[in-house]
Design a protein around this motif. Structure first.
Motif, PDB file in Angstrom:
ATOM      1  N   MET A 100       0.661  -1.225  -0.014  1.00 20.69           N
ATOM      2  CA  MET A 100      -0.140  -0.154  -0.019  1.00 20.69           C
ATOM      3  C   MET A 100       0.875   1.251   0.016  1.00 20.69           C
ATOM      4  O   MET A 100       0.392   2.267   0.516  1.00 20.69           O
ATOM      5  CB  MET A 100      -1.033   0.079   1.266  1.00 20.69           C
ATOM      6  CG  MET A 100      -1.772  -1.375   1.601  1.00 20.69           C
ATOM      7  SD  MET A 100      -3.425  -1.079   0.556  1.00 20.69           S
ATOM      8  CE  MET A 100      -4.244  -0.549   1.802  1.00 20.69           C
TER       9      MET A 100
ATOM     10  N   ARG B 164      -1.419   3.018  -3.827  1.00 21.91           N
ATOM     11  CA  ARG B 164      -2.795   2.340  -3.680  1.00 21.91           C
ATOM     12  C   ARG B 164      -3.843   3.286  -4.263  1.00 21.91           C
ATOM     13  O   ARG B 164      -3.495   4.390  -4.745  1.00 21.91           O
ATOM     14  CB  ARG B 164      -3.131   1.943  -2.213  1.00 21.91           C
ATOM     15  CG  ARG B 164      -2.735   3.258  -1.110  1.00 21.91           C
ATOM     16  CD  ARG B 164      -3.857   3.590  -0.257  1.00 21.91           C
ATOM     17  NE  ARG B 164      -4.913   3.999  -0.599  1.00 21.91           N
ATOM     18  CZ  ARG B 164      -5.536   5.120  -1.610  1.00 21.91           C
ATOM     19  NH1 ARG B 164      -4.685   6.220  -1.514  1.00 21.91           N
ATOM     20  NH2 ARG B 164      -6.657   5.212  -1.742  1.00 21.91           N
ATOM     21  N   GLY B 165      -5.237   2.618  -4.280  1.00 17.35           N
ATOM     22  CA  GLY B 165      -6.198   3.438  -5.134  1.00 17.35           C
ATOM     23  C   GLY B 165      -6.344   2.851  -6.419  1.00 17.35           C
ATOM     24  O   GLY B 165      -5.259   2.771  -6.989  1.00 17.35           O
TER      25      GLY B 165
ATOM     26  N   CYS C 252     -13.108   6.565   2.366  1.00 20.83           N
ATOM     27  CA  CYS C 252     -11.657   6.330   1.793  1.00 20.83           C
ATOM     28  C   CYS C 252     -10.633   7.420   1.266  1.00 20.83           C
ATOM     29  O   CYS C 252     -11.185   8.599   1.447  1.00 20.83           O
ATOM     30  CB  CYS C 252     -11.687   5.082   0.798  1.00 20.83           C
ATOM     31  SG  CYS C 252     -10.166   4.290   0.583  1.00 20.83           S
ATOM     32  N   ASN C 253      -9.849   7.185   0.357  1.00 24.63           N
ATOM     33  CA  ASN C 253      -9.296   8.299  -0.480  1.00 24.63           C
ATOM     34  C   ASN C 253      -9.203   7.873  -1.621  1.00 24.63           C
ATOM     35  O   ASN C 253      -8.996   6.995  -2.357  1.00 24.63           O
ATOM     36  CB  ASN C 253      -7.602   8.195  -0.085  1.00 24.63           C
ATOM     37  CG  ASN C 253      -6.911   9.418  -0.967  1.00 24.63           C
ATOM     38  OD1 ASN C 253      -6.578   8.994  -1.909  1.00 24.63           O
ATOM     39  ND2 ASN C 253      -7.126  10.336  -0.672  1.00 24.63           N
TER      40      ASN C 253
ATOM     41  N   THR D  82      -4.882   8.019  -7.710  1.00 26.79           N
ATOM     42  CA  THR D  82      -4.624   8.197  -9.147  1.00 26.79           C
ATOM     43  C   THR D  82      -3.376   8.636  -9.530  1.00 26.79           C
ATOM     44  O   THR D  82      -2.509   8.874  -8.556  1.00 26.79           O
ATOM     45  CB  THR D  82      -5.946   9.170  -9.740  1.00 26.79           C
ATOM     46  OG1 THR D  82      -5.581  10.386  -9.046  1.00 26.79           O
ATOM     47  CG2 THR D  82      -7.100   8.730  -9.312  1.00 26.79           C
TER      48      THR D  82
ATOM     49  N   GLN E 212      -7.429   5.378   5.581  1.00 26.58           N
ATOM     50  CA  GLN E 212      -7.043   6.567   4.260  1.00 26.58           C
ATOM     51  C   GLN E 212      -7.839   7.685   4.349  1.00 26.58           C
ATOM     52  O   GLN E 212      -7.130   8.685   3.768  1.00 26.58           O
ATOM     53  CB  GLN E 212      -7.608   5.754   2.981  1.00 26.58           C
ATOM     54  CG  GLN E 212      -6.870   4.322   2.617  1.00 26.58           C
ATOM     55  CD  GLN E 212      -7.411   3.037   3.085  1.00 26.58           C
ATOM     56  OE1 GLN E 212      -7.942   3.075   4.211  1.00 26.58           O
ATOM     57  NE2 GLN E 212      -7.230   2.033   2.380  1.00 26.58           N
TER      58      GLN E 212
END
Ligand code: MRU
Length: 345
Positions: A42, A45-46, A156-157, A163, A195
């Motif tokens: 992580m 992440r995303g 979350c994020n 991105t 997150q």
């Protein structure tokens, strides 16, 4: 704009998200295994960021392949992809990034191998730039759903960190603010990996977007008290029928939103769609270490030796989703038709 990852000489530089919000630490990855490790642990992440990182990993891995014919090269590249795909199971963007690179190799099959390898680096760089443009388009298309004065609950994020830049749900929020709307965000802390508290709060602060951090369990109460106008989240995989896999806790929010008559929006690039799956039941859900539940910041918060469960994602059935915001426009139910129309456009 915050850069979750960028190309450097001979590799990529990743903003290591495990150190945020306290430290901005960067790691340099120059091969497949270090990128796979960064995804697994992580550091990056995303869903879209994972796809972009996977494409970079394939490009870097391609440079090490010694085979002299395209067929042998392609077999090795596929094997690299198969290994990389195991890094995390839920976000389909990982597989999408790998497949896109395999397709790029196929398109350039007539090039001499050194030129083909260069073409793969160019493709991975293009995927990164494209992701930023896609997120900006999601922002522009989605911000029309946000009224001046809206109070937005998010989970979350989903920002620049998740991105290559700009963000999906957070991109829509960013875009609404840029178009002059006064908005306020309620950010769920997003237990257990936090997150929301560690990453979304950090990004919103940097962007000067007014927000308050809440614990996940407060969301229902804020809705009941009339303090939420809409819920806006991202996605890690969307099945053909519109069922959405996203960070654990999303389903709870969707059910609560329906109960309170609050619109529930999902913002995601079309690369997050998995039309090979008929419904969310088929989406693999990552089970992460119980330690993420029993510990916070490395410190135990529970009696030693207990069992804990840690599914990292849940499925929100399509019937709870008011609309889905993509780079090609907004899809409304029934999603089976509307999503396919967007893909085929
Ligand atoms: O486990 P993570 O942090 O990779 O999960 C991320 C999410 O669930 C995001 O909400 C999702 O990827 C959509 S974001 C662009």
């Amino acid at each position: 704009m915050i850069k979750s990852l960028e190309w450097i000489e001979g590799g990529i530089r990743i903003l290591d998200q495990t150190h945020l919000p306290h430290e901005e630490v960067y790691v340099e990855c120059r091969d497949v295994s270090s990128i796979a490790e960064a995804i697994r642990s992580m550091r990056i992440r995303g869903a879209p960021a994972i796809g972009v990182a996977a494409a970079a990993a394939m490009a870097l891995g391609a440079q090490t392949i010694q085979e002299q014919t395209f067929e042998a090269f392609s077999t090795k590249l596929s094997a690299l992809g198969e290994d990389l795909a195991k890094a995390r199971p839920t976000a389909v963007n990982l597989k999408w990034g790998i497949e896109r690179m395999k397709q790029a190799a196929l398109k350039s099959r007539d090039l001499p191998l050194p030129a083909l390898k260069e073409a793969l680096v160019a493709e991975a760089k293009a995927i990164l730039e494209e992701d930023i443009r896609i997120n900006q388009a999601i922002g522009a298309k989605g911000q029309v759903l946000i009224q001046d004065g809206s109070r937005i609950l998010t989970h979350c994020n989903t920002g620049s960190l998740a991105t290559a830049g700009y963000g999906t749900a957070l991109g829509v929020i960013r875009s609404a603010k840029a178009s002059g709307k006064r908005i306020e965000v309620l950010a769920n802390e997003t237990r257990p990996f936090l997150q929301g508290a560690r990453l979304t709060a950090w990004e919103l602060l940097k962007e000067g977007i007014p927000f308050s951090l809440i614990t996940d369990s407060m969301a229902g109460s804020f809705m009941h008290r009339g303090m939420v106008d809409l819920v806006l989240v991202g996605a890690d995989r969307i099945a053909a029928n519109g069922d959405v896999a996203n960070k654990i806790g999303t389903y709870t929010l969707a059910v609560l939103a329906k109960e309170h008559g609050i619109p529930f929006y999902v913002a995601a690039p079309l690369s997050t769609l998995d039309l090979t799956l008929q419904s969310g039941d088929e989406i693999p859900i990552e089970e992460r270490s119980p330690e993420e539940v029993t510990h916070i910041g490395g410190r135990s918060i529970a009696p030693p030796g207990i069992t804990a469960k840690n599914p990292a994602f849940d499925i929100t059935p399509a019937r709870y989703v008011t609309a889905m915001i993509t780079e090609r426009g907004i899809a409304y139910p029934p999603y089976k038709e509307s999503l396919r129309r967007l893909v085929e456009r």
